[in-house]
Enzyme design. Structure first.
Site, PDB file in Angstrom:
ATOM      1  N   LYS A 106      36.595  11.683 -49.893  1.00  0.00           N
ATOM      2  CA  LYS A 106      37.530  12.304 -48.945  1.00  0.00           C
ATOM      3  C   LYS A 106      37.102  13.747 -48.758  1.00  0.00           C
ATOM      4  O   LYS A 106      36.522  14.356 -49.663  1.00  0.00           O
ATOM      5  CB  LYS A 106      38.966  12.275 -49.486  1.00  0.00           C
ATOM      6  N   ASP A 146      40.892  11.422 -40.337  1.00  0.00           N
ATOM      7  CA  ASP A 146      42.146  11.409 -41.110  1.00  0.00           C
ATOM      8  C   ASP A 146      43.110  12.322 -40.339  1.00  0.00           C
ATOM      9  O   ASP A 146      42.964  12.473 -39.128  1.00  0.00           O
ATOM     10  CB  ASP A 146      41.900  11.874 -42.555  1.00  0.00           C
TER      11      ASP A 146
END
Ligand code: NAD
Length: 415
Positions: A106, A146
């Site tokens: 991430k 995201d």
């Protein structure tokens, strides 16, 4: 006390619960408690007014035991190292539940993108890739969208990576626009996968989706897609909130009209087809299903006991604190955990990566059919594990995942 936990501590406590049940070897647990690698970068961006601003950027690779790190890039003022680590951690176990050949990654940049012009946003996106070009790669670490990032930002990132490497590798990131190697069905995949999870759960409870009342927090990529699909299936979406506040209509909100309103104004507020309501009350409404689809840590010790819904469909990552989990378990609320229910996005990202690698693209029907099948299988695995081990669905999802990842770590001789 649990409410003081950071996202990373929450993630660790969830893993620990599964590890205890599995009697996981200590060294495997220790390996999985922290990311393998984290990189912090400073990203200088020339602003339109001639000044230069420096932004903090991060990438965390939690595990690459099963495959390349995989996970989105978030642009948000609240991004920090702890959050990025936790989000990469959840990605490892999400890919593990779905049986995808990926580990967890991430990234993020600490920025309020609404304060940037389009060209500043492009320079920031390119700067992020320049700073992390050595870390990324189709076999190493594969980013995706995201919160506050989208197909356009992926296109700039893909291009910057191509400029650096003197060739375009479409599989280096996912969530791309279709014309740049994106997969059909990717935009709604997270919402669609979450709806499949909910439908499977309703079947187990002998409940029908038609007429079920639903309240959704977050009307972005995933919240809006889930609301739209649920409304098409006959559910009644009575309340929605976003950063601008909440709206309520006991007869059900017209989601298509709300989508138009949001696309025009950016927010759900001032929608003529519903009454305003305080956004923070969204989880306290007398509905069948609540759907956190915005940010983490929103179901806490403070509000969990006020939940009246029978089901929580977690689409956001990490929306529920351990204490809230406990309170809702005692109340008999069924929580469909994030690492299972929001895995549709990474699943279709995987399909996109596969299609890029063999240079042949599937129809939307094929993508959706494969997604539905994967989500159903994974739900069944998690449900069965929960029954066999007498644990909640979150612990069961971790158990399914940790078994697989732990086996890979042992076979490779990592620990
Ligand atoms: P997005 O930026 O498109 O939308 C976020 C939404 O949340 C917006 O409607 C925003 O107004 C709302 N929001 C932000 N702060 C809020 C607050 N304090 N209260 C109420 N609403 C608030 O982001 P997204 O891609 O839809 O992601 C939402 C969540 O889903 C995140 O937790 C993300 O990690 C998770 N998720 C996204 C994907 C994906 O494919 N995009 C996949 C899995 C999980």
């Amino acid at each position: 006390m649990a409410e003081q936990l950071t996202p990373m501590q929450i993630a660790q406590s969830q893993l620990k619960a599964a590890a205890d049940k599995l009697d996981l070897e200590e060294s495997v647990l220790e390996m999985l408690m922290e990311p393998e690698r984290v990189v912090c970068v400073r990203i200088p961006v020339k602003m339109d007014d001639g000044t230069t601003k420096i932004f903090n950027g991060y990438r965390s690779q939690h595990s690459t035991a099963i495959g390349p790190a995989k996970g989105g890039v978030r642009f948000h003022p609240g991004v920090n190292l702890d959050e990025v680590k936790a989000l990469s951690f959840w990605m490892t176990f999400k890919c593990g539940v779905l049986g995808l050949p990926y580990g967890g990654g991430k990234g993020g940049v600490q920025v309020d993108p609404t304060k940037l012009s389009r060209s500043e946003l492009e320079r920031l996106s390119r700067g992020y890739v320049r700073a992390l070009a050595d870390v990324f790669g189709a076999d190493l670490d594969v980013p995706a969208p995201d919160v506050n990032t989208n197909g356009q930002i992926m296109a700039w990132m893909l291009d910057e990576y191509a400029v650096i490497n003197r060739k375009t590798d479409f599989a280096m990131l996912t969530g791309k626009p279709i014309v740049l190697g994106g997969s059909k069905g990717r935009v709604e995949a997270t919402g669609r996968g979450a709806v499949v999870t909910l439908l499977e759960a309703l079947k187990k409870l002998d409940m029908d989706i038609k007429g079920r009342t639903v309240a959704v927090q977050g009307f972005g990529n995933v919240g809006s897609a889930a609301a739209d699909i649920l409304a098409d299936l006959g559910a009644k979406i009575v309340a929605i909130s976003d950063i601008s506040g909440g709206i309520y209509n006991e007869n059900g909100i017209d989601i298509k009209a709300l989508l138009e309103h949001r696309d025009k104004t950016g927010f759900v507020k001032d929608f003529s087809g519903a009454e305003p309501m305080p956004g923070e009350k969204i989880f306290e409404l007398p509905v069948d299903v609540i759907v956190p689809a915005a940010l983490e840590n929103v179901l806490t010790e403070e509000n969990a006991h006020k939940v009246q819904a029978k089901i929580v469909l977690e689409i956001a990552n990490g929306p529920t604190t351990p204490k809230a989990d406990e309170i809702m378990r005692e109340k008999g609320v069924l929580v469909l955990p994030d690492i299972l229910s929001n895995a549709g996005g990474v699943t279709v990202s995987y399909f996109e990566w596969v299609q890029n690698r063999y240079g042949y693209f599937w129809s939307e029907e094929e993508v959706n059919a494969r997604l539905t099948q994967k989500m159903k299988e994974s739900f069944a695995n998690v449900w069965n594990m929960a029954k066999e081990s007498s644990v909640d669905l979150r612990t069961a999802a971790y158990m399914v995942s940790v078994k697989r990842i732990g086996e890979a770590i042992k076979l490779r001789g990592i620990v």
